[in-house]
Enzyme design. Structure first.
Site, PDB file in Angstrom:
ATOM      1  N   LYS A 191       0.824  -1.211   0.000  1.00  0.00           N
ATOM      2  CA  LYS A 191       0.000   0.000   0.000  1.00  0.00           C
ATOM      3  C   LYS A 191       0.855   1.257   0.000  1.00  0.00           C
ATOM      4  O   LYS A 191       1.208   1.790   1.042  1.00  0.00           O
ATOM      5  CB  LYS A 191      -0.932  -0.018   1.222  1.00  0.00           C
ATOM      6  N   VAL A 192       1.207   1.722  -1.200  1.00  0.00           N
ATOM      7  CA  VAL A 192       2.010   2.942  -1.331  1.00  0.00           C
ATOM      8  C   VAL A 192       1.242   3.942  -2.209  1.00  0.00           C
ATOM      9  O   VAL A 192       0.722   3.581  -3.254  1.00  0.00           O
ATOM     10  CB  VAL A 192       3.406   2.656  -1.929  1.00  0.00           C
ATOM     11  N   ASP A 202      15.958  -8.172   0.699  1.00  0.00           N
ATOM     12  CA  ASP A 202      14.992  -8.266  -0.403  1.00  0.00           C
ATOM     13  C   ASP A 202      15.448  -7.365  -1.553  1.00  0.00           C
ATOM     14  O   ASP A 202      14.663  -6.605  -2.111  1.00  0.00           O
ATOM     15  CB  ASP A 202      13.581  -7.909   0.079  1.00  0.00           C
TER      16      ASP A 202
END
Ligand code: 4QG
EC number: 2.7.11.1
Length: 391
Positions: free
Chosen positions: A34-35, A150
């Site tokens: 959610k950006v 990551d």
């Protein structure tokens, strides 16, 4: 009980974002979770906000991301942190807002896909520039006892000024307090180092910051080819293959310089104890070729970002991150495999495919499965109520 109480007290102290920031659009259609793009109502500044859910998101991930942004974002190659907010919401649940630097150039994955779509490749000096900047960001993290865990093209973002920024520290490990998380297997399968994958299956293995070196090597291949190696496989199968395969290479190594091929092969040293650190890599010929050309390359990058933005974005393939603790093999990935009741009908019939299917059957308590005419019975190590003692 206790974490909830702790959180309420801590989070309540953060200011409400609505007084300052207003959401204007979604970014990356879910590529980063959610950006959103936000606008500062007071001074017109634009920024990005990453919205976290303190109830449903993993505690350690929220803590890691916040702590790293707070302490390490003051570096040209790490996304800048503008502030944390707490938005009370009785209907949808309270949310944490991390307000961050807007990286309007998109990800380096988007950039390389844009090049390939036009039938072009990224030049090696441009790839070297991006990798140099990513290495500088990683060196800053590693110097401060933090592993990113990551690293991939989607987590390397560009600003319209030609800046290169690392983002997403949700699964990063810091030597302070959470170092024990090195016993867990996290990352996005195609980019994961063999020793990180092994950590999930063997109880006696560990890894260090050089897992980021491996992931950067995979990202280097991504910048050349547009995709990481094994991208056409199911992520579960990639997890099986990475530790067993020889180190991957560019799809057509002969199209690229000896230095680029050598850089990738050094990053992708399977034995991490023999693998270079990011500081070692900053001395590699492929990276040092940009010396004195960085301003020119930054300008070039800015131009390309402009061109790609006009052409419109590419459809985004979402590669999901996994997170498993030792000895707890990832169930969600297994359950994504296609079900068969006869192993002989598998589209790909090799040892991995067979063992993956058997693992899946076992995990859902299905103990019988055919191979052609032969019936395999798995020992469930428990009573499944299939049989009774009655005649
Ligand atoms: C971030 C802006 C694409 C993402 C995290 C900051 C994840 C962006 C962005 O994403 N700025 C990305 C514009 C961000 C675009 C920050 C675009 C932190 N135009 O495609 Cl974890």
């Amino acid at each position: 009980m206790f974490p909830l109480i702790g959180k309420t007290i801590i989070f309540d102290n953060f200011p409400d974002p609505s007084d300052t920031w207003e959401i204007t659009e979604t970014i990356g259609k879910g590529t980063y979770g959610k950006v959103f793009k936000v606008l500062n109502k007071k001074n017109g500044q634009k920024a990005a906000v990453k919205i976290l859910d303190p109830i449903h998101d993993i505690d350690e991930e929220i803590e890691a991301e916040y702590n790293i942004l707070k302490s390490l974002s003051d570096h040209p190659n790490v996304v800048r942190f503008y502030g944390i907010y707490f938005k009370k919401d009785k209907v949808n649940g309270d949310k944490l807002w991390l307000v961050l630097e807007l990286c309007n150039g998109g990800s380096v994955t988007d950039l390389v896909k844009g090049f390939l779509k036009r039938g072009e490749r990224m030049s090696e000096p441009l790839i070297a520039y991006i990798l140099h900047e990513a290495l500088m960001g990683l060196q800053h993290l590693h110097n401060n006892k933090t592993i990113h865990r990551d690293v991939k093209g989607n987590n390397i973002l560009l600003t319209t000024e030609g800046g290169v920024k690392l983002v997403d520290f949700g699964v990063s490990a810091q030597l302070t307090s959470t170092w024990h998380r090195r016993n867990t297997s996290v990352g996005t399968p195609f980019w994961m180092a063999p020793e990180v994958i092994a950590c999930e299956q063997q109880l006696d293995t560990t890894y260090d910051a050089r897992c980021d070196t491996w992931s950067l090597g995979i990202t280097a291949i991504e910048l050349g080819d547009g995709d990481p190696p094994l991208a056409d496989l199911h992520p579960m199968r990639a997890l099986f293959k990475i530790p067993r395969n020889p180190p991957p290479q560019l799809r057509q190594p002969e199209l690229w310089s000896a230095e680029f091929n050598d850089f990738i092969s050094k990053c992708l040293t399977k034995d991490y104890e023999k693998r270079p650190t990011v500081s070692d890599l900053l001395q590699h010929k492929f990276i040092t070729q940009i010396e004195g050309k960085d301003v020119m390359l930054q300008k070039q990058l800015m131009e390309f970002i402009g061109i790609h933005q006009c052409m419109g974005g590419t459809e985004k393939a979402r590669h999901e991150r996994i997170h498993t603790k030792k000895g707890n093999f990832n169930r969600s990935l297994i359950s994504n495999l296609k079900d068969v009741d006869d192993l002989a009908t598998l589209e790909v019939l090799d040892e991995n495919a067979v063992s993956e299917q058997l693992e899946k059957c076992y995990s859902r308590d299905q103990i019988y499965i055919y191979v052609g005419d032969i019936l395999i019975a798995l020992n469930p190590f428990q009573s499944l109520g299939l049989y009774s003692t009655k005649k």
